[in-house]
Design an enzyme around this catalytic site. Structure first.
Site, PDB file in Angstrom:
ATOM      1  N   CYS A   8       0.845  -1.190   0.000  1.00 53.58           N
ATOM      2  CA  CYS A   8       0.000   0.000   0.000  1.00 53.58           C
ATOM      3  C   CYS A   8       0.878   1.236   0.000  1.00 53.58           C
ATOM      4  O   CYS A   8       1.653   1.457   0.943  1.00 53.58           O
ATOM      5  CB  CYS A   8      -0.919  -0.002   1.210  1.00 53.58           C
ATOM      6  SG  CYS A   8      -1.881   1.529   1.388  1.00 53.58           S
ATOM      7  N   CYS A  16      -1.384   6.866   5.934  1.00 48.65           N
ATOM      8  CA  CYS A  16      -2.455   6.125   6.608  1.00 48.65           C
ATOM      9  C   CYS A  16      -1.846   4.923   7.298  1.00 48.65           C
ATOM     10  O   CYS A  16      -1.142   4.127   6.662  1.00 48.65           O
ATOM     11  CB  CYS A  16      -3.518   5.685   5.598  1.00 48.65           C
ATOM     12  SG  CYS A  16      -4.854   4.700   6.337  1.00 48.65           S
ATOM     13  N   CYS A  19      -4.154   0.182   8.905  1.00 46.86           N
ATOM     14  CA  CYS A  19      -3.855  -1.247   8.806  1.00 46.86           C
ATOM     15  C   CYS A  19      -2.556  -1.522   9.548  1.00 46.86           C
ATOM     16  O   CYS A  19      -1.470  -1.550   8.952  1.00 46.86           O
ATOM     17  CB  CYS A  19      -3.752  -1.676   7.351  1.00 46.86           C
ATOM     18  SG  CYS A  19      -5.258  -1.452   6.408  1.00 46.86           S
ATOM     19  N   CYS A  91      -8.091   2.938  -1.844  1.00 47.05           N
ATOM     20  CA  CYS A  91      -7.793   2.001  -0.751  1.00 47.05           C
ATOM     21  C   CYS A  91      -8.041   0.567  -1.194  1.00 47.05           C
ATOM     22  O   CYS A  91      -9.135   0.213  -1.664  1.00 47.05           O
ATOM     23  CB  CYS A  91      -8.645   2.324   0.469  1.00 47.05           C
ATOM     24  SG  CYS A  91      -8.437   1.148   1.832  1.00 47.05           S
ATOM     25  N   GLN A 220     -21.821  -6.974   9.376  1.00 44.50           N
ATOM     26  CA  GLN A 220     -20.401  -7.304   9.384  1.00 44.50           C
ATOM     27  C   GLN A 220     -19.705  -6.673   8.178  1.00 44.50           C
ATOM     28  O   GLN A 220     -20.241  -6.662   7.067  1.00 44.50           O
ATOM     29  CB  GLN A 220     -20.211  -8.826   9.352  1.00 44.50           C
ATOM     30  CG  GLN A 220     -20.824  -9.554  10.524  1.00 44.50           C
ATOM     31  CD  GLN A 220     -20.030  -9.408  11.810  1.00 44.50           C
ATOM     32  OE1 GLN A 220     -19.047  -8.687  11.872  1.00 44.50           O
ATOM     33  NE2 GLN A 220     -20.465 -10.099  12.860  1.00 44.50           N
ATOM     34  N   ASN A 317     -24.232 -12.365  20.030  1.00 45.73           N
ATOM     35  CA  ASN A 317     -23.227 -11.681  19.211  1.00 45.73           C
ATOM     36  C   ASN A 317     -23.134 -10.242  19.729  1.00 45.73           C
ATOM     37  O   ASN A 317     -23.551  -9.296  19.063  1.00 45.73           O
ATOM     38  CB  ASN A 317     -23.630 -11.713  17.731  1.00 45.73           C
ATOM     39  CG  ASN A 317     -22.594 -11.057  16.834  1.00 45.73           C
ATOM     40  OD1 ASN A 317     -21.429 -10.952  17.193  1.00 45.73           O
ATOM     41  ND2 ASN A 317     -23.028 -10.610  15.670  1.00 45.73           N
ATOM     42  N   CYS A 344     -16.258 -10.351  18.721  1.00 44.86           N
ATOM     43  CA  CYS A 344     -15.230  -9.584  18.018  1.00 44.86           C
ATOM     44  C   CYS A 344     -14.145  -9.124  18.979  1.00 44.86           C
ATOM     45  O   CYS A 344     -13.286  -8.320  18.602  1.00 44.86           O
ATOM     46  CB  CYS A 344     -15.853  -8.379  17.304  1.00 44.86           C
ATOM     47  SG  CYS A 344     -16.656  -7.191  18.412  1.00 44.86           S
TER      48      CYS A 344
END
Length: 391
Positions: A8, A16, A19, A91, A220, A317, A344
């Site tokens: 990237c 950025c 990530c 992106c 999701q 969940n 999560c």
């Protein structure tokens, strides 16, 4: 042979850093996530199935773009440390339909003269401009929901004027809305939604079920892995053959509708009225009104404890904060033989498992919903310890 690493230019340039694991081989990412999860969630006899991998790129079905720059030259992406816009239209994480749509939406900003909101870097804050964010969601068929988060309704007429142009330039658009967020604070969206199109939902078709997303519905972020999550829940539930299933955080009905089966009664509860309206529409389209029912309510509230009566399988969940002690206690007191826990956040999952002393985890699987980051979804099947059933 070298393992795959996503390249990237924005990350390399330091523009950025969202990530945080970018540059780490993907196989190593999966191994690290599984090791971290197993260090928190472990028990005698707990079987861990192989992780479910995600595509390394092109997997995000939703773009949350801060609008910066000017109306004539907008940026869609994030704001840098100096408050200037960093354009991330290319992106690599976004689904191709979103990447293709963002330049067209930038042109809409120019045509409709939508001045980006100036967050300001000092006091007093200027609070100039109108357009704060562009939120774009893509369905598996490539249809799009586009939401413009604005400070006020002052730009509504200008946006409506260009809807015809937008439909011609971007035929995939199904839903367009204005979300009004008047406050000067770090909040992504406001409470008021103005739908500008005839359609007000985006169908997400997974596993034979169309889940209707309204503008403020949660779904999701990774459609491929979400489909795998629901399929895993269906497979595990089939082995248990429950006759009464309760979904305590049902959202738009993903788990509840996928778990519907002949001879099985499924009930879902969710605090969002919009989400329940979506779930009911999806249920009716699937021809399941006699087998599945939904209710608006807070799953953690004591007045809904009776919903668990007669359940032999409970699906949870929860958000990242987990179940909490009170709801875990009500599950302990229920007569449910099994709990299917989708998490999560392995840390709060581990805390909740400690509270659920009457259950033991027997099967787990990590599903990589969020590549290039340390986050993942974890599905765990719990069974009640013999002799621990409440009377």
């Amino acid at each position: 042979m070298a393992l795959a690493v996503l390249d990237c230019a924005h990350f390399t340039a330091g523009e950025c850093r969202s990530c945080t694991w970018l540059g780490q081989p993907y196989d190593d990412q999966l191994a690290a996530k599984l090791a971290a999860t197993r260090s928190l969630v472990d028990a005698p006899g707990l079987e861990w199935l192989p992780p479910v991998a995600s595509p390394m790129a092109g997997f995000r079905n939703k773009a949350k773009m801060v609008v910066g720059g000017t109306a004539a030259e907008p940026t869609l992406g994030i704001l840098g440390p100096d408050g200037a816009g960093v354009d991330l239209r290319d992106c690599a994480l976004h689904e191709p339909a979103i990447v293709a749509a963002l330049p067209v939406l930038a042109e809409l900003v120019r045509r409709a003269d939508l001045t980006p909101y100036d967050v300001g870097s000092g006091a007093p804050v200027s609070q100039r401009g109108e357009l704060k964010h562009l939120l774009v969601t893509a369905s598996p068929e490539g249809e799009l929901m586009v939401r413009l988060v604005v400070r006020s309704t002052a730009v509504e007429a200008r946006v409506r004027k260009h809807l015809g142009w937008l439909r011609d330039a971007l035929p995939a658009v199904r839903v367009v809305t204005l979300n009004v967020q008047p406050e000067h604070r770090a909040v992504l969206e406001g409470e008021r939604e103005i739908v500008l199109t005839e359609a007000d939902t985006l169908p997400m078709r997974l596993g034979g079920i169309s889940l209707h997303l309204r503008p403020r519905s949660f779904f999701q972020t990774n459609t491929t892995v979400a489909a795998a999550l629901y399929a895993e829940a269906v497979a595990w539930s089939a082995e248990l053959a429950p006759t009464r299933v309760v979904d305590l955080y049902c959202g738009v009905g993903g788990f509840a509708l996928h778990l519907a089966a002949p001879g099985r009664r499924v009930s879902g509860i969710e605090i969002s009225a919009d989400a329940i309206a979506s779930a009911e529409r999806s249920r009716d389209e699937a021809g399941l009104p006699g087998e599945v029912d939904f209710a608006v309510g807070d799953a953690t509230a004591p007045e809904h404890a009776g919903l668990l009566a007669g359940a032999d399988l409970v699906v949870v969940n929860p958000p990242r904060r987990g179940l909490g002690h009170e709801l875990a206690g009500r599950l302990e007191e229920s007569g449910a033989d099994h709990v299917l826990y989708s998490s999560c956040n392995p840390a709060t999952l581990a805390r909740d498992l400690a509270d659920l002393a009457s259950y033991r985890p027997v099967r787990g699987r990590l599903l990589d919903m969020f590549p290039q980051t340390p986050h993942a979804e974890v599905l765990v099947l719990l069974e009640r310890v013999p002799g621990q059933r409440s009377e």
